[in-house]
Each structure stands twice: as structure tokens, then as C-alpha cells.
Design a protein around this motif. Structure first.
Motif, mmCIF file in Angstrom:
data_model
loop_
_atom_site.group_PDB
_atom_site.id
_atom_site.type_symbol
_atom_site.label_atom_id
_atom_site.label_comp_id
_atom_site.label_asym_id
_atom_site.label_seq_id
_atom_site.Cartn_x
_atom_site.Cartn_y
_atom_site.Cartn_z
ATOM 1 N N GLY A 272 1.899 16.982 4.261
ATOM 2 C CA GLY A 272 1.466 15.668 4.729
ATOM 3 C C GLY A 272 2.640 14.720 4.719
ATOM 4 O O GLY A 272 3.796 15.141 4.806
ATOM 5 N N GLY A 273 2.354 13.442 4.578
ATOM 6 C CA GLY A 273 3.405 12.435 4.572
ATOM 7 C C GLY A 273 3.021 11.271 3.684
ATOM 8 O O GLY A 273 1.905 11.199 3.162
ATOM 9 N N VAL A 274 3.970 10.346 3.517
ATOM 10 C CA VAL A 274 3.759 9.140 2.711
ATOM 11 C C VAL A 274 4.254 7.951 3.514
ATOM 12 O O VAL A 274 5.309 8.018 4.159
ATOM 13 C CB VAL A 274 4.502 9.224 1.360
ATOM 14 N N ILE A 275 3.485 6.877 3.472
ATOM 15 C CA ILE A 275 3.861 5.624 4.132
ATOM 16 C C ILE A 275 3.746 4.508 3.095
ATOM 17 O O ILE A 275 2.745 4.433 2.369
ATOM 18 C CB ILE A 275 2.933 5.307 5.319
ATOM 19 N N ILE A 276 4.746 3.656 3.029
ATOM 20 C CA ILE A 276 4.673 2.417 2.254
ATOM 21 C C ILE A 276 4.431 1.317 3.280
ATOM 22 O O ILE A 276 5.181 1.195 4.256
ATOM 23 C CB ILE A 276 5.970 2.135 1.465
ATOM 24 N N ALA A 277 3.364 0.548 3.070
ATOM 25 C CA ALA A 277 2.964 -0.453 4.058
ATOM 26 C C ALA A 277 2.685 -1.785 3.375
ATOM 27 O O ALA A 277 2.505 -1.852 2.165
ATOM 28 C CB ALA A 277 1.723 0.031 4.806
ATOM 29 N N ARG A 278 2.614 -2.821 4.202
ATOM 30 C CA ARG A 278 2.270 -4.148 3.697
ATOM 31 C C ARG A 278 1.417 -4.861 4.731
ATOM 32 O O ARG A 278 1.303 -4.413 5.868
ATOM 33 C CB ARG A 278 3.525 -4.952 3.384
ATOM 34 N N PHE B 198 0.825 -1.194 0.000
ATOM 35 C CA PHE B 198 0.000 0.000 0.000
ATOM 36 C C PHE B 198 0.866 1.252 0.000
ATOM 37 O O PHE B 198 1.930 1.279 0.627
ATOM 38 C CB PHE B 198 -0.889 0.046 1.243
ATOM 39 N N VAL B 199 0.374 2.275 -0.686
ATOM 40 C CA VAL B 199 0.925 3.617 -0.569
ATOM 41 C C VAL B 199 -0.134 4.427 0.172
ATOM 42 O O VAL B 199 -1.287 4.504 -0.266
ATOM 43 C CB VAL B 199 1.203 4.246 -1.942
ATOM 44 N N VAL C 161 7.014 -0.171 5.769
ATOM 45 C CA VAL C 161 8.260 -0.427 5.053
ATOM 46 C C VAL C 161 9.092 0.854 4.954
ATOM 47 O O VAL C 161 10.310 0.824 5.074
ATOM 48 C CB VAL C 161 7.963 -0.976 3.638
ATOM 49 N N ALA C 162 8.424 1.989 4.745
ATOM 50 C CA ALA C 162 9.098 3.279 4.610
ATOM 51 C C ALA C 162 8.082 4.375 4.917
ATOM 52 O O ALA C 162 6.877 4.188 4.737
ATOM 53 C CB ALA C 162 9.664 3.465 3.206
ATOM 54 N N SER C 163 8.595 5.520 5.367
ATOM 55 C CA SER C 163 7.703 6.657 5.632
ATOM 56 C C SER C 163 8.507 7.941 5.656
ATOM 57 O O SER C 163 9.720 7.926 5.848
ATOM 58 C CB SER C 163 6.967 6.472 6.966
ATOM 59 N N GLY C 164 7.810 9.051 5.469
ATOM 60 C CA GLY C 164 8.470 10.342 5.554
ATOM 61 C C GLY C 164 7.535 11.460 5.138
ATOM 62 O O GLY C 164 6.445 11.214 4.599
ATOM 63 N N PRO C 165 7.966 12.695 5.378
ATOM 64 C CA PRO C 165 7.125 13.848 5.052
ATOM 65 C C PRO C 165 7.147 14.147 3.556
ATOM 66 O O PRO C 165 8.107 13.840 2.859
ATOM 67 C CB PRO C 165 7.776 14.983 5.841
ATOM 68 N N LYS C 166 6.068 14.754 3.100
ATOM 69 C CA LYS C 166 6.028 15.269 1.731
ATOM 70 C C LYS C 166 6.853 16.549 1.678
ATOM 71 O O LYS C 166 7.095 17.193 2.700
ATOM 72 C CB LYS C 166 4.587 15.587 1.323
ATOM 73 N N VAL D 185 6.100 1.731 16.416
ATOM 74 C CA VAL D 185 5.359 0.507 16.718
ATOM 75 C C VAL D 185 4.962 -0.206 15.426
ATOM 76 O O VAL D 185 5.087 -1.430 15.308
ATOM 77 C CB VAL D 185 4.115 0.816 17.583
ATOM 78 N N CYS D 186 4.514 0.550 14.434
ATOM 79 C CA CYS D 186 4.110 -0.047 13.164
ATOM 80 C C CYS D 186 5.294 -0.696 12.443
ATOM 81 O O CYS D 186 5.129 -1.725 11.776
ATOM 82 C CB CYS D 186 3.442 1.005 12.280
#
Length: 95
Positions: free
Chosen positions: A46-52, A2-3, A36-41, A28-29
């Protein structure tokens, strides 16, 4: 995978006030293996998270984000299938 795109709904001063709790939530996540990865725009809207993982688990974790609890951000989730990855990221291939 997921993005997740976070979009701030409040002034940055409020985001900065909530940020320490948000960072603890992120940690915690990561420990749970969801992120998997995250950071601010850039610019900082806002921000972006790569998740699974399963979507229902992701949705539950996003609802627990201090930004979400405070009504400070909206979340847009896009699911995709990682068929190709860069060298060293083979563990993230889903097919």
C-alpha cells in the motif's frame, strides 16, 4: 493533520495499471495544498500519505483517487495535531 494508510486489495499488476492515473491525482492534491508527503509502503502492500486541511476535503479527494474508484485500495485515516516538527517544518505546527 492526517496520516492516511492505503492498503492494496488487488494484485500489484492491477495497481501498476492504475498507477499513472494515481500519480496524476497525487500531483493535483499537492497543487491544492492538501498533501504534504506520500510514498509506497515497504514491502509494497500500500502507501502512506501525510495530509492537511479539513477532513471533509480530504475524504472527497480520497474518494476521487483512481485506486478508490477501482476498488483497489482501502484507506485508514488517522487525525493528529502536529505540536512539534523538525527544523524547517515549522509551517506544519498546528499549535
Amino acid at each position: 493533520m492526517f496520516v492516511v494508510s492505503l492498503n492494496y486489495k488487488v494484485p500489484l499488476a492491477e495497481i501498476d495499471r492504475l498507477a499513472p492515473a494515481h500519480v496524476e491525482w497525487l500531483k493535483v492534491c499537492y497543487v491544492e495544498g492538501i498533501f504534504v508527503a506520500s510514498g509506497p509502503k515497504n514491502p509494497r502492500t500500500g502507501g502512506v500519505i501525510i495530509a492537511r486541511g479539513p477532513r471533509d476535503v480530504l475524504d472527497a479527494r480520497l474518494a476521487a483517487d483512481p485506486f478508490a474508484k477501482a476498488g483497489a485500495a482501502d484507506y485508514d485515516v488517522t487525525e493528529f495535531t502536529a505540536r512539534m516538527t523538525a527544523a524547517g517544518l515549522d509551517a506544519f505546527n498546528e499549535v
